[in-house]
Design a protein around this motif. Structure first.
Motif, short mmCIF file in Angstrom:
data_model
loop_
_atom_site.label_atom_id
_atom_site.label_comp_id
_atom_site.label_asym_id
_atom_site.label_seq_id
_atom_site.Cartn_x
_atom_site.Cartn_y
_atom_site.Cartn_z
N GLN A 180 -19.15 110.03 3.73
CA GLN A 180 -18.33 109.99 2.57
C GLN A 180 -17.54 108.69 2.72
N GLY A 181 -17.35 108.01 3.71
CA GLY A 181 -16.58 106.83 3.83
C GLY A 181 -17.31 105.70 3.52
N ASP A 216 -20.46 103.68 0.86
CA ASP A 216 -21.07 103.84 -0.52
C ASP A 216 -22.69 103.41 -0.15
N PHE A 217 -23.75 104.12 -1.13
CA PHE A 217 -25.24 103.81 -0.76
C PHE A 217 -25.90 103.02 -2.09
N GLN A 218 -27.04 102.59 -1.55
CA GLN A 218 -27.62 101.74 -2.47
C GLN A 218 -29.03 102.60 -2.31
N GLN A 219 -29.89 102.97 -3.32
CA GLN A 219 -31.16 103.44 -3.16
C GLN A 219 -32.26 102.35 -3.61
N GLU A 220 -32.97 102.13 -2.76
CA GLU A 220 -34.31 101.47 -2.88
C GLU A 220 -35.50 102.01 -2.42
N GLY A 221 -36.24 102.43 -3.36
CA GLY A 221 -37.26 103.42 -3.39
C GLY A 221 -36.86 104.69 -2.52
N ASP A 222 -37.60 104.89 -1.43
CA ASP A 222 -37.09 106.23 -0.63
C ASP A 222 -36.07 105.95 0.40
N GLU A 223 -35.76 104.68 0.44
CA GLU A 223 -34.60 104.27 1.25
C GLU A 223 -33.19 104.28 0.82
N ILE A 266 -29.65 102.47 1.73
CA ILE A 266 -29.22 101.44 2.12
C ILE A 266 -27.39 101.63 2.24
N PRO A 267 -26.78 101.91 3.59
CA PRO A 267 -25.24 102.13 3.68
C PRO A 267 -24.62 100.80 3.38
N LEU A 268 -23.54 101.10 2.62
CA LEU A 268 -22.65 99.89 1.89
C LEU A 268 -21.17 100.01 2.37
N LYS A 269 -20.77 99.12 2.71
CA LYS A 269 -19.13 99.10 3.11
C LYS A 269 -18.46 97.93 2.27
N ASP A 270 -17.56 98.33 1.35
CA ASP A 270 -16.79 97.38 0.68
C ASP A 270 -17.82 96.41 -0.06
N GLY A 271 -18.82 97.09 -0.80
CA GLY A 271 -19.76 96.45 -1.56
C GLY A 271 -20.89 95.49 -0.70
N LYS A 272 -20.81 95.49 0.63
CA LYS A 272 -21.84 95.06 1.29
C LYS A 272 -22.58 95.96 2.26
N HIS A 296 -24.00 92.26 15.67
CA HIS A 296 -24.78 91.01 15.78
C HIS A 296 -25.14 90.67 14.25
N GLY A 297 -24.61 91.29 13.35
CA GLY A 297 -24.99 90.79 12.15
C GLY A 297 -26.17 91.12 11.34
N HIS A 298 -26.85 92.14 12.14
CA HIS A 298 -28.05 92.88 11.47
C HIS A 298 -27.75 94.14 10.72
N GLY A 299 -28.54 94.30 9.51
CA GLY A 299 -28.36 95.34 8.79
C GLY A 299 -28.60 96.52 9.55
N ILE A 300 -27.75 97.81 9.43
CA ILE A 300 -27.93 98.94 9.89
C ILE A 300 -28.91 99.87 9.05
N THR A 301 -29.79 100.57 9.45
CA THR A 301 -30.56 101.51 8.53
C THR A 301 -29.85 102.74 8.46
N PHE A 302 -30.27 103.63 7.38
CA PHE A 302 -29.67 104.74 7.13
C PHE A 302 -30.00 105.72 8.32
N GLU A 303 -31.17 105.67 8.85
CA GLU A 303 -31.46 106.49 9.85
C GLU A 303 -30.74 106.19 11.10
N LYS A 304 -30.57 104.99 11.66
CA LYS A 304 -29.86 104.42 12.61
C LYS A 304 -28.45 104.94 12.49
N PHE A 305 -27.77 104.68 11.27
CA PHE A 305 -26.42 104.98 11.08
C PHE A 305 -26.28 106.55 11.47
N VAL A 306 -26.95 107.45 11.05
CA VAL A 306 -26.97 108.98 10.78
C VAL A 306 -27.13 109.38 12.15
#
Length: 303
Positions: free
Chosen positions: A201-202, A204-211, A213-219, A225-235
């Motif tokens: 709940q802390g 936001d999320f953006q849906q792209e197809g079946d994926e 994307i976790p968002l924080k403050d719109g980013k 290391h500046g690499h995007g964190i996948t939903f599965e990795k975050f969970v």
């Protein structure tokens, strides 16, 4: 300083400051010192200076009057324009008292107007009708914008809740696949799973197809290391910090020095690197890691 030098200096000053004619200079400053009259020079000099100050004041007063008249004219022009706009007067030549007379005339006609005798076209041109129409249009547009803003806000909130429902369902599915240690009571188990939901709940999320994307403050959420964190990795990362997990039983040969009859839920490490990896794996219950540690120490002592 000699009289001749002093006379020359004073003469130049009088010509420059007071534009004094040569004849007056000769009178005030005679060439011979014995002909110089101190009292007469002083009186004439003060008179010249007084005249200079008077001229300056008159010039300043004239400029002030001109500026005042200009400012007054600008204020009147602005007021006249406002009056014309208010009463719908298009005549550019009407000013001052003539403009006031016109306003009185229009007001008088408006009070005496029999609207029942006016045509639809005349009614639409009437200042009172135009004023009412403008106010109505303004009110309508303001209300329209207010309703649009409320609708957009509710639609956004609804879309976010709908998307979060999908996110929550996917997260719980990932958690179940990790085989967490939960209460045997279904109600308690459901409440325990809500710990993961609170972490989601802390963000936001953006849906792209079946994926998702976790968002924080719109980013997009990133690691150190500046690499995007996948939903599965975050969970899975959040789940590892919240739950213990069941491990599949290892039916193989028990480790040396261990309890050969009981078997173990995790394979005994075969090298120091494997041992270090197992001991740092928080997904393995503490009790299980303690057994592995004891078996490893026994094996090292026996070798």
């Amino acid at each position: 300083m000699s009289y001749t030098k002093l006379r020359q200096t004073l003469a130049e000053g009088l010509v420059t400051a007071y534009q004094l004619p040569e004849d007056d200079i000769v009178t005030l400053l005679p060439e011979k010192e014995e002909d110089f009259n101190e009292s007469e020079f002083k009186t004439k000099f003060l008179e010249l200076d007084s005249n200079r100050i008077t001229a300056i004041n008159q010039k300043g007063s004239k400029k002030f009057d001109e500026g005042y008249k200009k400012a007054t004219s600008e204020v009147l022009s602005k007021s006249e324009k406002e009056i014309k706009d208010k009463y719908g007067i298009d005549d550019a030549d009407l000013k001052g008292l003539d403009l006031i007379d016109k306003v009185v005339e229009l007001s008088s006609k408006a009070q005496k107007t029999d609207f029942s005798k006016l045509s639809e076209e005349d009614l639409k041109k009437h200042p009172a009708f135009i004023k009412i129409q403008n106010e109505k249009d303004k009110t309508f547009k303001e209300r329209e914008q207010q309703l649009q803003d409320e609708f957009d806000s509710k639609l956004k909130d609804f879309s976010r809740k709908e998307l979060f429902g999908k996110v929550e369902k996917r997260a719980i599915s990932l958690l179940d696949s990790m085989n967490p240690v939960l209460s045997e009571d279904p109600v308690k188990a459901a409440n325990q799973k809500k710990f993961l939901t609170l972490e989601l709940q802390g963000l936001d999320f953006q849906q792209e197809g079946d994926e998702f994307i976790p968002l924080k403050d719109g980013k997009r959420l990133e690691d150190g290391h500046g690499h995007g964190i996948t939903f599965e990795k975050f969970v899975k990362g959040k789940a590892a910090s919240l739950y213990d997990f069941k491990q599949a039983d290892d039916r193989g040969t028990p480790p040396p020095g261990g309890d050969g009859g009981s078997g173990g839920s995790t394979k005994a490490p075969k090298s120091e690197a494997e041992y270090a990896k197992v001991m740092s794996d928080r997904s393995i219950p503490l009790e299980e890691r303690q057994k592995i540690k004891a078996n490893w120490n026994n094996k090292q002592a026996a070798s």
